[in-house]
Each structure stands twice: as C-alpha cells, then as structure tokens.
Design an enzyme around this catalytic site. Structure first.
Site, PDB file in Angstrom:
ATOM      1  N   ASN A 160       0.802  -1.221   0.000  1.00 38.41           N
ATOM      2  CA  ASN A 160       0.000   0.000   0.000  1.00 38.41           C
ATOM      3  C   ASN A 160       0.835   1.270   0.000  1.00 38.41           C
ATOM      4  OD1 ASN A 160       0.748  -0.793   2.718  1.00 38.41           O
ATOM      5  ND2 ASN A 160      -0.567   0.842   3.464  1.00 38.41           N
ATOM      6  N   GLU A 257       7.002  -1.449  11.917  1.00 36.67           N
ATOM      7  CA  GLU A 257       5.719  -0.751  12.074  1.00 36.67           C
ATOM      8  C   GLU A 257       4.680  -1.771  11.648  1.00 36.67           C
ATOM      9  OE1 GLU A 257       2.429   0.509  10.645  1.00 36.67           O
ATOM     10  OE2 GLU A 257       3.607   1.817   9.327  1.00 36.67           O
ATOM     11  N   CYS A 291      -2.224   1.799   7.670  1.00 41.05           N
ATOM     12  CA  CYS A 291      -2.038   1.290   9.024  1.00 41.05           C
ATOM     13  C   CYS A 291      -2.645   2.199  10.074  1.00 41.05           C
ATOM     14  CB  CYS A 291      -0.553   1.095   9.288  1.00 41.05           C
ATOM     15  SG  CYS A 291       0.433   2.574   8.968  1.00 41.05           S
ATOM     16  N   GLU A 473      10.166   5.545  13.004  1.00 40.93           N
ATOM     17  CA  GLU A 473      10.505   6.095  11.704  1.00 40.93           C
ATOM     18  C   GLU A 473      10.269   7.598  11.761  1.00 40.93           C
ATOM     19  OE1 GLU A 473       9.743   2.531   8.612  1.00 40.93           O
ATOM     20  OE2 GLU A 473       7.900   3.502   9.283  1.00 40.93           O
TER      21      GLU A 473
END
Length: 501
Positions: A160, A257, A291, A473
């Site tokens: 994605n 993640e 997410c 991140e």
C-alpha cells in the site's frame, strides 16, 4: 523506463529485481500484475529467491567501498538531496506505478511522491549534523563516542506504499551510512525497482540501493542472511512477530511498524463539523488500506446520533471511481483477496446485529463507473450497532470500513480506545485543553492527534506501542535506529601499572 499512463509512453510489462547496477534477467516464479481498477493483467513480476544473495553481495561490497564508506557526511547529504530532486522529476511516472499497483487515486500518489522530496531533504540535513562526542576521562585519557552505520539493511515494504514507506526507511538508513536492500511485495514491485535505478541516476554508487522482488521466502532469507545487519519492516503484526523472532535469534537489529486498529474519539464538546471531515478522511483514505486508519470511531452519547447522521451523509458523497481520474476520491481495493476479506467482515458483523448506515456492499450499476467495470471495489462503509467484542471492531480489516460506538464518560472512552493489542495511533476531538492533556497522556498509542487526524511530518517520530511496532521512523530519532555506538578510549600518557611493578 516509463510508467503506465505517463506522458512519455507505455510502461514496461516485465519487472525483475535490481541487484547491482542493472535489472536482472527474468528468473524464478512469474507473478501476474493486475490492475485493481479493472482486474486486467498489465504486466509480470519475477520473484527469484537467488536475487537475495546477489543483492546482499552488491550491498556488502558497496558498504566497504571507498566510493561510499569514504564519503564525508556532507557528501552523503548531497546525494540524498539530489535523490529527492530526481524523484520529483519522475513524479508522474512513480505516482502512476503506485496507482497501478495499489489502486490509490492518482491525485493521492502524486501528493505522496511530491512529499517525499521533503523526506530526502530533511535526512540530507540530518546526515550533515551527525557528530562524534568527546569525553574527558582523566588528565591524560579521553574517549570518543562514535556513531557508525550498522551495515547492510533489509527494508521490507508493503503493497500500500512501497515507494513512500520504503523511502521512510531508505532515507534515514542512507543518512547513517548504511547500504539498503529494498524488498517490495511481488504484487507492487515497480516503484521500488525504479527507486534503485533512480538512486544510481542521482549519483549513489552501485550496490548502495538494490531491490529484490519477493514475498515471505525472500523476507525470511534476508532476515537470516549473515551479511544483513538490520531488518526494518512494515506489515502485519503476525508477520512482524515471526520476522522479529528470527532476527532476535541472530542478534540483528529489528524495527517494525506493524498492525493498527486506531481509535478516533469524539467528545461532545468537540467541533463536530471538523470531526466528521477528519473521521471520513482518517478512515477512508486509500480505501482504508492504511495502518493508521481511524476505523474505530468512539463518540460521546450526547452527540452520537447527530455525528452518525452527518458521517453517513458525508461518506455517501465520496466519489468512488477510476483512480486515474483527478475527481476520484476513493479507488478500489488492491486485490481480489482484499475484497473478499472486507466483504466477509461486514457480512459477519451484519449477521451479528450491526446496522449498515452507509455502503456495506460492492458497487452496482446504479453506483456509476465503479459498478460498471471489473476490479476490486467496495463502497465506503459505516457500521453502527456494533459491540466491542465483534471482529469488525477488533481486527485490522485494511479496507473502507469504519465502526461507530457510543461512550459515556472520559474513562469509558479511554478504556475502549486502549482495549486492543494494537497501539499505533489515536485521535481525539475536544475544545477542553485540560481534557486533551489528560486523555493524550492515557492513550496507549505511538502518535496521538488532537483536533486533527493523519497529520504526518518528516521531522516527527512515527511508530507504535504494544503490538503495533518496535522503534521509530521519521525524525532524527529514525536515524539513530540505523546507527551503532562505538567507544574509542585513548590514554595519552603512561598507563598505570595495576600490579605496581
């Protein structure tokens, strides 16, 4: 190479790994690339497990080469800045490749590529500011605390956002002086192959950025590889656990993640108009395939019915259609499997008593363009009458489905928000600064938005609590994930004899 629907011509139909300074010859397993908007095959990817060893070998050689290892920090920064410029010049091409892979509207993927320029420029600046630290130990002894690259980094990216989320990993890893093997999924390889090619165009030495097209087998091989020092992963919690255990068994650095099921809390004193807009955008951007999707809407009793009515009307006005049409707001799901998954969750919830207040089905002929073509389409869906124990309220669906649950008190809202294993993100709406302060402190999430949602920035750390991830991140903090500390202690005088000889 050129991209689908780009002004300069048709795209190549065959994509292979890029493991040195050129793309590989087709080998391994052939994977059909399907357009999510039509279901039609537009190309082929080759998933070759042998590419892992070639890519790691090239990355290892580049890591030791004076052309990379010998660069001063400011020169690494210059290369990162140049890569951002090169990506901007190829923005339309890269955006078209991402849209073809995952079904996001072209307007959204163009915006993603444009934003990435700032990511590379930010980490270019960070690269120039990394400094060793000196400490005095005695009159004749001193220490230098050095921050050094880990080595070869394997960056495992999702369908994605292979380009954008891959860049979130690539930019700080390169700023720290590592070399990187990108591994996009076989269904979305093109933008990552182009990223490796464009890194060469920007001036990076061969092997500093390589790309392996692969799935679970290649991810495992990269994680096990003795010459890979670190694995950074974006994907499901289940896969993160498996890869994390594998990395830990080999004493490798692991950052991930993972999954999310984010709560978006609306208090009665919040701005309802703004909250509805943010809830719609937070839950349905990229057809819910993100997410941080705010798919659990928790609304205080006093405004529950009004919010639900406004949200349903707002969602029904979303324009579902061809992702290459500039007017489109919601595109298709990325695959037939994703469509089946979404549909099964909604059907199960309805059988258990949930009420559909918007969407809840595949589009039909009356729904316009999306219902009149093939592809993997599902209408943006809002469900009410749900209960916390329902799967639709607990599992990461990764599709355009939002549930709306009422709550009474602040304590109840916090308890509902924190009730799952996930802790990636959360949002809340209130005009009371004291409440905002209290609730943000209690929410178990790595990022909390107050009176907004989905605001991301290259300078702000991003990552999860609980089962939503390890490490961070973005921001300066991201670069430190890719560094290891070395202490160099020097005695400038005559060392003391501890035995008194």
């Amino acid at each position: 190479m050129t991209a689908p629907d780009s002004p300069t011509g048709p795209a190549p139909s065959v994509w292979t790994s890029f493991t040195g300074n050129r793309t590989d010859a087709p080998a391994g397993a052939e994977v059909a690339l399907l357009d999510p908007a039509t279901g039609a095959r537009w190309g082929t990817a080759w998933q070759d497990p042998a590419a892992v060893d070639r890519a790691v070998a090239a990355a290892r050689t580049a890591l030791r080469s004076p052309a990379w290892a010998g660069l001063p920090q400011h020169a690494r920064g210059d290369l990162l800045h140049r890569l951002g410029d090169v990506l901007a010049a190829h923005g339309d091409e890269l955006a078209a490749l991402e849209t073809r892979a995952n079904g996001k509207p072209l307007a959204a993927t163009r915006a993603e590529v444009a934003a990435l320029v700032r990511w590379y420029r930010y980490f270019a600046a960070v690269a120039e500011t990394l400094e060793d630290r000196s400490r005095t130990l005695s009159a004749t002894a001193s220490a230098v605390v050095r921050q050094e690259p880990l080595g070869v980094v394997a960056a495992l990216t999702p369908f994605n956002g292979a380009l954008s989320l891959g860049s979130w990993k690539l930019a700080p890893a390169l700023a720290a002086g590592n070399t990187v093997v990108l591994k996009p999924p076989p269904q979305a390889p093109a933008s990552s192959v182009r990223l490796a090619e464009l890194a060469l165009e920007a001036g990076f030495p061969p092997g500093v950025v390589t790309t392996v097209i692969g799935g679970a087998q290649e991810a495992r091989r990269l994680t096990e590889h003795p010459d890979v020092a670190m694995v950074t992963f974006t994907g499901s919690t289940a896969v993160a656990r498996d890869l994390g255990a594998l990395a830990a068994s080999r004493m490798k650095r692991f950052v991930c993640e993972a999954g999310g099921k984010s709560a978006h809390v609306v208090f009665a004193d919040g701005d309802l108009d703004a909250a509805v807009t943010a809830a719609r955008q937070g839950a349905f951007s990229a057809a819910g395939q993100t997410c941080v999707a705010g798919s659990r809407l928790l609304v205080q009793h006093e405004v529950y019915e009004e919010f639900l009515t406004r949200l349903a009307r707002s969602v029904e006005r979303l324009r579902v259609g061809d992702p290459r049409d500039a007017r489109t707001q919601i595109g298709p799901l990325a695959s037939a499997a994703a469509l089946t998954r979404v549909e099964s969750y909604v059907d199960e919830a309805v059988r258990a008593g949930a009420q559909v207040v918007a969407g809840g089905r595949r589009p039909g002929p009356a729904d316009g363009e999306a219902g009149a073509r093939g592809g993997f389409w599902y209408l943006p869906t809002v469900l009410a009458g749900v209960r916390p124990e329902m799967a639709v309220c607990r599992d990461e669906i990764f599709g355009p489905v939002a549930t709306v649950q009422p709550f009474g008190t602040e304590d109840e809202a916090v308890a509902l928000a924190n009730s799952l294993e996930y802790g990636l993100a959360a949002g809340l709406w209130t005009r009371d600064p004291a409440r905002a302060h209290r609730v943000t402190a209690r929410l178990e999430a790595g990022v909390v938005w107050v009176n907004t949602y989905r605001m991301l920035h290259w300078s702000v750390p991003f990552g999860g609590h609980k089962q939503s991830g390890l490490g961070r991140e973005n921001g300066v903090e991201a670069v430190h994930e890719f560094l290891q500390t070395k202490s160099v202690i020097t005695e400038h005088g005559v060392p003391a004899d501890p035995f008194g000889g």
